[in-house]
Design a protein around this motif. Structure first.
Motif, PDB file in Angstrom:
ATOM      1  N   HIS A  37       0.855  -1.178   0.000  1.00 18.15           N
ATOM      2  CA  HIS A  37       0.000   0.000   0.000  1.00 18.15           C
ATOM      3  C   HIS A  37       0.893   1.231   0.000  1.00 18.15           C
ATOM      4  O   HIS A  37       1.741   1.390   0.872  1.00 18.15           O
ATOM      5  CB  HIS A  37      -0.927   0.027   1.219  1.00 18.15           C
ATOM      6  CG  HIS A  37      -1.859   1.208   1.222  1.00 18.15           C
ATOM      7  ND1 HIS A  37      -1.496   2.439   1.720  1.00 18.15           N
ATOM      8  CD2 HIS A  37      -3.130   1.352   0.768  1.00 18.15           C
ATOM      9  CE1 HIS A  37      -2.513   3.280   1.582  1.00 18.15           C
ATOM     10  NE2 HIS A  37      -3.510   2.643   1.009  1.00 18.15           N
ATOM     11  N   GLU A  38       0.690   2.064  -1.007  1.00 16.17           N
ATOM     12  CA  GLU A  38       1.489   3.281  -1.107  1.00 16.17           C
ATOM     13  C   GLU A  38       0.763   4.464  -0.485  1.00 16.17           C
ATOM     14  O   GLU A  38      -0.398   4.725  -0.812  1.00 16.17           O
ATOM     15  CB  GLU A  38       1.788   3.594  -2.577  1.00 16.17           C
ATOM     16  CG  GLU A  38       2.704   2.598  -3.236  1.00 16.17           C
ATOM     17  CD  GLU A  38       2.882   2.892  -4.715  1.00 16.17           C
ATOM     18  OE1 GLU A  38       2.817   4.077  -5.102  1.00 16.17           O
ATOM     19  OE2 GLU A  38       3.080   1.924  -5.472  1.00 16.17           O
ATOM     20  N   TYR A  39       1.468   5.143   0.394  1.00 21.28           N
ATOM     21  CA  TYR A  39       1.016   6.445   0.859  1.00 21.28           C
ATOM     22  C   TYR A  39       1.669   7.505  -0.033  1.00 21.28           C
ATOM     23  O   TYR A  39       2.555   7.198  -0.834  1.00 21.28           O
ATOM     24  CB  TYR A  39       1.402   6.648   2.322  1.00 21.28           C
ATOM     25  CG  TYR A  39       0.630   5.756   3.266  1.00 21.28           C
ATOM     26  CD1 TYR A  39      -0.524   6.214   3.902  1.00 21.28           C
ATOM     27  CD2 TYR A  39       1.045   4.446   3.506  1.00 21.28           C
ATOM     28  CE1 TYR A  39      -1.241   5.391   4.767  1.00 21.28           C
ATOM     29  CE2 TYR A  39       0.336   3.624   4.367  1.00 21.28           C
ATOM     30  CZ  TYR A  39      -0.804   4.101   4.993  1.00 21.28           C
ATOM     31  OH  TYR A  39      -1.507   3.289   5.833  1.00 21.28           O
ATOM     32  N   ARG A  40       1.232   8.731   0.082  1.00 24.15           N
ATOM     33  CA  ARG A  40       1.696   9.766  -0.843  1.00 24.15           C
ATOM     34  C   ARG A  40       3.200   9.945  -0.796  1.00 24.15           C
ATOM     35  O   ARG A  40       3.841  10.162  -1.820  1.00 24.15           O
ATOM     36  CB  ARG A  40       1.001  11.103  -0.537  1.00 24.15           C
ATOM     37  CG  ARG A  40       1.239  12.167  -1.606  1.00 24.15           C
ATOM     38  CD  ARG A  40       0.282  13.326  -1.435  1.00 24.15           C
ATOM     39  NE  ARG A  40       0.538  14.048  -0.200  1.00 24.15           N
ATOM     40  CZ  ARG A  40       1.396  15.076  -0.099  1.00 24.15           C
ATOM     41  NH1 ARG A  40       2.063  15.471  -1.151  1.00 24.15           N
ATOM     42  NH2 ARG A  40       1.555  15.697   1.048  1.00 24.15           N
ATOM     43  N   LEU A  41       3.778   9.802   0.401  1.00 23.12           N
ATOM     44  CA  LEU A  41       5.210  10.062   0.534  1.00 23.12           C
ATOM     45  C   LEU A  41       5.990   8.875   1.077  1.00 23.12           C
ATOM     46  O   LEU A  41       7.151   9.028   1.454  1.00 23.12           O
ATOM     47  CB  LEU A  41       5.441  11.288   1.445  1.00 23.12           C
ATOM     48  CG  LEU A  41       4.902  12.613   0.909  1.00 23.12           C
ATOM     49  CD1 LEU A  41       5.109  13.729   1.935  1.00 23.12           C
ATOM     50  CD2 LEU A  41       5.587  12.986  -0.403  1.00 23.12           C
ATOM     51  N   CYS A  42       5.383   7.703   1.153  1.00 21.89           N
ATOM     52  CA  CYS A  42       6.139   6.543   1.631  1.00 21.89           C
ATOM     53  C   CYS A  42       5.544   5.260   1.071  1.00 21.89           C
ATOM     54  O   CYS A  42       4.379   5.214   0.687  1.00 21.89           O
ATOM     55  CB  CYS A  42       6.184   6.487   3.166  1.00 21.89           C
ATOM     56  SG  CYS A  42       4.582   6.205   3.945  1.00 21.89           S
ATOM     57  N   VAL A  43       6.389   4.239   1.011  1.00 25.42           N
ATOM     58  CA  VAL A  43       5.988   2.915   0.545  1.00 25.42           C
ATOM     59  C   VAL A  43       6.425   1.915   1.609  1.00 25.42           C
ATOM     60  O   VAL A  43       7.215   2.230   2.502  1.00 25.42           O
ATOM     61  CB  VAL A  43       6.637   2.568  -0.815  1.00 25.42           C
ATOM     62  CG1 VAL A  43       6.165   3.530  -1.886  1.00 25.42           C
ATOM     63  CG2 VAL A  43       8.148   2.574  -0.717  1.00 25.42           C
ATOM     64  N   PRO A  44       5.940   0.666   1.544  1.00 21.58           N
ATOM     65  CA  PRO A  44       6.314  -0.312   2.575  1.00 21.58           C
ATOM     66  C   PRO A  44       7.814  -0.558   2.656  1.00 21.58           C
ATOM     67  O   PRO A  44       8.526  -0.525   1.652  1.00 21.58           O
ATOM     68  CB  PRO A  44       5.568  -1.577   2.122  1.00 21.58           C
ATOM     69  CG  PRO A  44       4.401  -1.078   1.341  1.00 21.58           C
ATOM     70  CD  PRO A  44       4.904   0.143   0.637  1.00 21.58           C
ATOM     71  N   LYS A  45       8.266  -0.826   3.868  1.00 26.16           N
ATOM     72  CA  LYS A  45       9.663  -1.141   4.119  1.00 26.16           C
ATOM     73  C   LYS A  45      10.029  -2.481   3.484  1.00 26.16           C
ATOM     74  O   LYS A  45       9.229  -3.413   3.428  1.00 26.16           O
ATOM     75  CB  LYS A  45       9.890  -1.210   5.639  1.00 26.16           C
ATOM     76  CG  LYS A  45      11.292  -1.612   6.073  1.00 26.16           C
ATOM     77  CD  LYS A  45      11.350  -1.687   7.588  1.00 26.16           C
ATOM     78  CE  LYS A  45      12.718  -2.150   8.072  1.00 26.16           C
ATOM     79  NZ  LYS A  45      12.762  -2.235   9.568  1.00 26.16           N
ATOM     80  N   GLY A  46      11.256  -2.578   2.990  1.00 28.50           N
ATOM     81  CA  GLY A  46      11.753  -3.841   2.459  1.00 28.50           C
ATOM     82  C   GLY A  46      11.738  -3.897   0.946  1.00 28.50           C
ATOM     83  O   GLY A  46      11.537  -2.883   0.265  1.00 28.50           O
ATOM     84  N   TYR A  47      11.998  -5.088   0.413  1.00 27.83           N
ATOM     85  CA  TYR A  47      11.937  -5.370  -1.031  1.00 27.83           C
ATOM     86  C   TYR A  47      13.002  -4.627  -1.839  1.00 27.83           C
ATOM     87  O   TYR A  47      12.887  -4.515  -3.071  1.00 27.83           O
ATOM     88  CB  TYR A  47      10.545  -5.039  -1.607  1.00 27.83           C
ATOM     89  CG  TYR A  47       9.402  -5.356  -0.695  1.00 27.83           C
ATOM     90  CD1 TYR A  47       9.150  -6.673  -0.307  1.00 27.83           C
ATOM     91  CD2 TYR A  47       8.576  -4.357  -0.193  1.00 27.83           C
ATOM     92  CE1 TYR A  47       8.094  -6.987   0.537  1.00 27.83           C
ATOM     93  CE2 TYR A  47       7.516  -4.657   0.654  1.00 27.83           C
ATOM     94  CZ  TYR A  47       7.284  -5.961   1.013  1.00 27.83           C
ATOM     95  OH  TYR A  47       6.243  -6.257   1.848  1.00 27.83           O
ATOM     96  N   THR A  48      14.028  -4.092  -1.185  1.00 23.50           N
ATOM     97  CA  THR A  48      14.996  -3.268  -1.906  1.00 23.50           C
ATOM     98  C   THR A  48      15.754  -4.063  -2.963  1.00 23.50           C
ATOM     99  O   THR A  48      16.109  -3.517  -4.011  1.00 23.50           O
ATOM    100  CB  THR A  48      16.006  -2.642  -0.926  1.00 23.50           C
ATOM    101  OG1 THR A  48      16.593  -3.675  -0.117  1.00 23.50           O
ATOM    102  CG2 THR A  48      15.316  -1.648  -0.011  1.00 23.50           C
ATOM    103  N   ARG A  49      15.992  -5.345  -2.712  1.00 25.03           N
ATOM    104  CA  ARG A  49      16.703  -6.156  -3.705  1.00 25.03           C
ATOM    105  C   ARG A  49      15.873  -6.311  -4.974  1.00 25.03           C
ATOM    106  O   ARG A  49      16.376  -6.169  -6.087  1.00 25.03           O
ATOM    107  CB  ARG A  49      17.051  -7.524  -3.109  1.00 25.03           C
ATOM    108  CG  ARG A  49      18.106  -7.462  -2.013  1.00 25.03           C
ATOM    109  CD  ARG A  49      18.211  -8.771  -1.256  1.00 25.03           C
ATOM    110  NE  ARG A  49      19.238  -8.699  -0.215  1.00 25.03           N
ATOM    111  CZ  ARG A  49      19.047  -8.128   0.968  1.00 25.03           C
ATOM    112  NH1 ARG A  49      17.880  -7.584   1.259  1.00 25.03           N
ATOM    113  NH2 ARG A  49      20.039  -8.091   1.852  1.00 25.03           N
TER     114      ARG A  49
END
Length: 254
Positions: free
Chosen positions: A52-64
């Motif tokens: 779930h995307e907020y206007r100025l942030c996205v969920p933590k993780g998944y960087t790889r």
């Protein structure tokens, strides 16, 4: 043409999957192994267990994974991301930051003179009224706005907890096996759709976490792609032939 790859149902970030970080790395290694030869990668939904995307942030993780998707698109590989029932609240982050093309509905596309019907598969032919109701709620714009009013600390926590509870429930009940050609909802949907769209050559779905390669007519096949939790399956189309494979670590010919 360069090969086109289809994958689905990684459910990254799921708290009910004990090997989540290893699972993500395996997916990234697969994408890395095809980056020089792939023309496109189609991710057919539920790549994330909750997004779930907020206007100025996205969920933590998944960087790889996000970094690898960005690398693929920088190299000119098309990445198409279909939303599933777990990551339907995807905004524009994957497009603006990673270069992926977002699809929120099933798509009929033409690849090398073949017609493909692509979808995650949720809501297609499924008779479960409870699932239909929840799906309608989750897709409702008002409900989405109300959820977005929650602070990310609580909203994302709620989403991840709900998704993990759902997976543990399914694990307790056991996997739902293939229902047979006359009862499997996605098969019934594909057959019904084919009656009015006879030019479709391939139906490709995810959602069910089973592997299926079924001939529907002399010109049409249907695939359900398994998952990237236990099966690590994917499909490849080389312009003439379509087939499914399992990704095996160390295999040099994925």
């Amino acid at each position: 043409m360069k090969p086109i790859y289809f994958i689905t149902d990684a459910h990254l970030g799921c708290r009910a999957i004990p090997h989540g970080r290893t699972q993500e790395r395996r997916l990234v290694r697969f994408l890395d192994s095809i980056k020089e030869k792939a023309g496109a990668v189609y991710m057919l939904g539920d790549m994330f267990d909750f997004w779930h995307e907020y206007r100025l942030c996205v969920p933590k993780g998944y960087t790889r994974l996000l970094g690898k998707v960005s690398e693929l698109t920088d190299l000119g590989v098309e990445v198409h991301f279909f939303t599933g029932n777990h990551d339907l609240w995807c905004g524009d982050y994957l497009h603006t930051e990673c270069g992926a093309t977002i699809h929120r509905q099933p798509e009929t596309i033409e690849l090398a003179d073949k017609v493909f019907f692509l979808a995650h598969g949720d809501g297609l032919g499924d008779p479960d009224q409870k699932f239909k109701f929840l799906r309608a709620v989750f897709h409702n714009k008002v409900c989405q706005r109300l959820f977005a009013m929650l602070h990310p600390r609580w909203g994302i926590e709620l989403g991840l907890t709900w998704a993990a509870h759902s997976r543990r429930k399914h694990e307790r009940l056991g996997p739902q096996p293939y229902c047979g050609e006359d009862k499997e909802p996605l098969v019934l949907f594909a057959k019904d759709y084919l009656r009015t769209h006879p030019l479709v050559n391939y139906f490709i779905f995810g959602h069910r976490h089973i592997e299926l390669d079924l001939i529907l007519s002399h010109t049409t096949r249907m695939l359900i792609l398994g998952d990237w939790i236990e099966r690590f399956t994917y499909a490849v189309f080389d312009g003439e032939h379509l087939w499914m494979e399992n990704y095996i670590e160390g295999d040099t010919q994925p």
